[in-house]
Design a protein around this motif. Structure first.
Motif: not given
Length: 175
Positions: A56, A132, A15, A135, A5, A32, A3, A54, A58, A100
């Protein structure tokens, strides 16, 4: 899965870029870095909650590394403008890497140092490195926003050109 962020201005733009990369499994817009629990978009737009918009991400690090994500991050926004991306102004639009773990922090520090030493940008990089925190996913209508609202004037004028440029520069890394 790993992950990352990232905050790089309006999360619609961020995005729209990252969800197109090979190895990215999910890209979720959210908030966040602030002090208010369960903030809403209306809350964070005041600039008084301390949150950043933010994304996030993955991702499968066997397909795309954290370093490669940061390469895209630094090439798709202006990391030299404090609390601003284009006409979007406020702390919620800051450039920040929410790390993270210590490995992510060290990688980010190294990349920022290298970009600075190579004078890649005319002005100093102001991207923050922040640990972090909680979230908070953005409201449903913010998710996949550009794909579902591409004709929105902001999307047509701001997001679309950014996505088109990204697709040219990173064509070999697209899904």
């Amino acid at each position: 899965m790993s992950v990352a962020t990232l905050a790089a201005g309006c999360f619609w733009c961020v995005e729209a870029v990252f969800q197109n990369l090979k190895g990215v499994e999910t890209a979720v817009s959210g908030y966040m870095g602030g002090h208010l629990e369960n903030p809403s978009y209306k809350d964070i737009c005041t600039g008084e909650t301390g949150h950043a918009e933010v994304l996030k991400v993955t991702f499968d690090k066997d397909i795309i590394s954290f370093e490669e994500l940061l390469e895209v991050f630094f090439k798709t926004h202006n990391p030299t403008t404090l609390n601003r991306q284009g006409n979007d102004v406020g702390t919620q639009y800051r450039s920040s890497i929410f790390y993270h773990d210590m490995e992510q922090k060290l990688i980010a520090e190294g990349i920022i140092k290298k970009l600075t030493e190579e004078n890649v940008f005319d002005d100093p990089i102001v991207t923050l490195l922040e640990p972090v925190t909680t979230f908070y996913p953005a409201e449903d209508y913010h998710q996949n926003y550009f794909n579902e609202n591409g004709q929105n004037p902001y999307c047509a004028m701001v997001v679309k050109p950014k996505v088109e440029k990204f697709k040219k520069v990173f064509a070999s890394r697209l899904k």
